[in-house]
Design an enzyme around this catalytic site. Sequence first.
Site, PDB file in Angstrom:
ATOM      1  N   MET A 151       1.335   3.515   2.345  1.00 29.09           N
ATOM      2  CA  MET A 151       2.177   3.615   3.533  1.00 29.09           C
ATOM      3  C   MET A 151       3.224   2.512   3.561  1.00 29.09           C
ATOM      4  SD  MET A 151       2.154   6.110   5.562  1.00 29.09           S
ATOM      5  CE  MET A 151       3.097   5.261   6.823  1.00 29.09           C
TER       6      MET A 151
ATOM      7  N   HIS B  27      -7.978  15.302   3.511  1.00 21.79           N
ATOM      8  CA  HIS B  27      -7.082  14.284   2.965  1.00 21.79           C
ATOM      9  C   HIS B  27      -7.374  14.069   1.483  1.00 21.79           C
ATOM     10  CE1 HIS B  27      -6.345  13.271   7.199  1.00 21.79           C
ATOM     11  NE2 HIS B  27      -5.229  12.717   6.775  1.00 21.79           N
ATOM     12  N   HIS B  28      -6.517  13.288   0.856  1.00 17.03           N
ATOM     13  CA  HIS B  28      -6.640  12.953  -0.558  1.00 17.03           C
ATOM     14  C   HIS B  28      -7.954  12.229  -0.849  1.00 17.03           C
ATOM     15  CE1 HIS B  28      -5.593   8.789   0.546  1.00 17.03           C
ATOM     16  NE2 HIS B  28      -4.753   9.362   1.390  1.00 17.03           N
TER      17      HIS B  28
ATOM     18  N   GLY C  35      -3.007   6.937  15.676  1.00 14.61           N
ATOM     19  CA  GLY C  35      -3.695   7.380  14.468  1.00 14.61           C
ATOM     20  C   GLY C  35      -2.805   8.237  13.595  1.00 14.61           C
TER      21      GLY C  35
ATOM     22  N   GLY D 287      -0.535   1.111  12.847  1.00 14.48           N
ATOM     23  CA  GLY D 287      -0.939   2.388  12.282  1.00 14.48           C
ATOM     24  C   GLY D 287      -2.200   2.274  11.455  1.00 14.48           C
TER      25      GLY D 287
ATOM     26  N   GLY E 192       0.827  -1.207   0.000  1.00 17.64           N
ATOM     27  CA  GLY E 192       0.000   0.000   0.000  1.00 17.64           C
ATOM     28  C   GLY E 192       0.857   1.251   0.000  1.00 17.64           C
TER      29      GLY E 192
ATOM     30  N   LYS F  55      -8.824   8.421   0.398  1.00 17.63           N
ATOM     31  CA  LYS F  55      -8.954   8.002   1.799  1.00 17.63           C
ATOM     32  C   LYS F  55     -10.367   7.484   2.056  1.00 17.63           C
ATOM     33  CE  LYS F  55      -7.841   9.417   6.522  1.00 17.63           C
ATOM     34  NZ  LYS F  55      -7.051   8.186   6.736  1.00 17.63           N
TER      35      LYS F  55
ATOM     36  N   GLY G  12      -8.050   9.155  11.431  1.00 18.52           N
ATOM     37  CA  GLY G  12      -7.518   8.730  12.723  1.00 18.52           C
ATOM     38  C   GLY G  12      -6.852   9.871  13.460  1.00 18.52           C
TER      39      GLY G  12
ATOM     40  N   THR H  46      -5.856   2.524  10.322  1.00 17.43           N
ATOM     41  CA  THR H  46      -6.902   3.467  10.699  1.00 17.43           C
ATOM     42  C   THR H  46      -8.278   2.816  10.559  1.00 17.43           C
ATOM     43  OG1 THR H  46      -6.961   4.376   8.454  1.00 17.43           O
ATOM     44  CG2 THR H  46      -5.514   5.454  10.046  1.00 17.43           C
TER      45      THR H  46
END
Length: 244
Positions: free
Chosen positions: A15, A133-134, A101, A76, A13, A137, A143, A78
Site C-alpha cells: 500500500m 483476498h490474496h 478499513g 488505514g 509495503g 494477507k 477490515g 488493518t
Amino acid sequence: MAQLKFGVIGHKGRMGRALEAAITDAGHALFAGVDAGGSIGPFASQCDVLVDFSAPDALAANLGAARVAGKPIVVGTTGLEEPHFVLLAEAARAVPVLQSGNFSFGVTLLAHLVQEAAARLGDDWDIEVLEMHHRMKVDAPSGTAKLLGEAAAKGRGIVLGDNMESGRHGMTGARAAGAIGFATLRGGTVAGEHSVIFAGNEERLVLAHSAENRMIFARGAVRAAAWLTGKPAGRYTMNDVLGV
C-alpha cells in the site's frame, strides 16, 4: 487544491508504494516515508498530513507523533482491536483523525447500502459477509468485511461483537437467529472481493464489490487525506468524505 506534503508510514509495503504513486498522480508530494524501525516523529511537523498503513503495534507511536506535531492523520492499518480504537478516540480530541478499513469510494457506498438493506429487511433475512483476498494477507476477516458487518449490525440496531459468527467448522448446529456470519477465502493475487448476502425465504439479495487493483484504495486514502487537511480535531470516516 494546493500541493500537500505527505508523510507516509509503512511506505515500502504494497500500500505504501501505491500511495506514493497516488500522491504524485494527485499533484501532491511525498515529503517523508518511514517503515519498521523508523519514526515519523522527526518529520511530522514538516508534513501537512500523515497517512499510516503500517502495523497495529505502531499505532500508538504514530498517533502520538501526529498529536505532538498537531497534524491530521489518516489510518488505514488493518487488524485493529478495541484498544486501538480507544487510542484513535483519544487522538481525535487533539487532531483530525480519519480511520477506515477500506478507502474505496465504491466500498463506502456499499456499506451505506448494506446498512439500509439491513434496516429495511426483517430479522428473518440472514446476513452473511463473504470476502476473498490474496494469499499474503495476514488478518481475517478483512477490515472491509468487518466494516460491512458493522454496517449491517448498525442497520439492525445490534452490536456486531455480540452477533458475529465466523470460522464455522464441524457440528456447529443450526445458524443462530440474528447472527451476522463471516466467511474468509485466501489465494492468488486477489486485490479484494466482498459480498454481503441477505438470504430470505426463497430469495436472496447480494450486494458486492470487486477491487481490481489496490490503487483504488491508495487514491481514496489520498483524497481522504486532502479532505481531512484543515478540518477541526475529531473522528472522521469515509462516509464524511463521500457525504453519505
